[in-house]
Enzyme design. Sequence first.
Site: not given
Length: 406
Positions: A216-217, A286, A145, A214, A257, A141
């Site tokens: 993805n940011t 993560n 966020f 994450s 995390k 994925n």
Amino acid sequence: MLRTALRRLGYTVAGGAAGTAMVYRNDFKQLEFDLASASGPLVRLFDVETSHKIGILAAKMGVFPKETRPDPACLRTTVWGREFPNPLGVAAGFDKDAEVIEPLLALGFGFVEVGSITPLPQPGNPKPRAFRLPEHGAVINRYGFNSEGAYAARNRLAAFRQKQAAAASGSFPAGLLGVNLGKNKLSEDAAADYSTGVTKLAPFADYLVINISSPNTPGLRSLQGRKELETLVKSVKQTRDGMKWAGPLGPPPLLVKIAPDLTSDDMEDIAAVALAQGIDGLIVSNTTITRPGPIGEDPVGKETGGLSGKPLFQMATEVLRQMYTLTGGKLPIIGVGGVSSGEDAYAKIRAGASLVELYSAFAYEGPKLVPRVKRELAELLERDGFSSVAEAVGADHRVAAAVLAK
């Protein structure tokens, strides 16, 4: 047709027409969980994000079964002075906007972690942004966020707590609530974003999570660096500790995390900051940006984003093991990444996890996964002579130490 479906689920059907036939197995509650999971292949005909929305809608509509069977006593555990009915939780990412906490707890999870929740609403990355690798039990994925924001989440969390407080004793599902905080993509002040999340959402949380892992940011994972993490934690802790807290438990524990894609130096820095700054725990880990084994050869594996599911298990568990060693077992760790069985959960616990979360396996297998994992975990604890989860936490380290001492 009904008889055939029941037999495929492992039940024995004897006598009478389909509506009056006798069905045998451990109990009818398990049949309820199995039937609720039977629609999984149909739901997975849709893309990942649509399937996820269908799952949230199903939970809202009361389609999820409700667990009424008591958990084995050995699964009860206390972490941060808070009592968990069992150590199995839903990882952040499933209930992003705190919409279905009660139905998830009613499934029999010991806790639910909502989020990641950003201060302001944001749409996340362009679609499509989630991809299945079913033959590997994995998902990639790059949601980024996507969040309805802290205000919407606050209203839902307040309603959840009000309903919980008003419920008659024993009528509300047991379990605790974690709130996972993220930062907005365009924000230049990460500390301010996380502190805003604490101010708005901490009063409803049993524990809080600073999600800096994450992939993805843009720039988020750089906050795991020693100096950056130290500055961030100091600021967020100051915000939390400056709030008024009623009750004997005080403020909710603050966790960080982390990613599985860390060097040894990275892990040492994180452990040092965690201990020095009084972080209450870690979540390990993560998703990964690597593509281990055959994943890299799969066409879907070439999609950018974080990989979760079975291929992540070994990597995440090894990082967990190292973080437990580096922190001397002083910090509770929530183990997440690739858990799809009681054996997986048990391995995380023996490596140093006090609690365990799952998500991808739940998306693939459905509600029936929850009682199965708990049953298998209880059997493994009993097999090895542990009367509780707490006794098994970090057992592998003690065994290794005993061997070296000989």
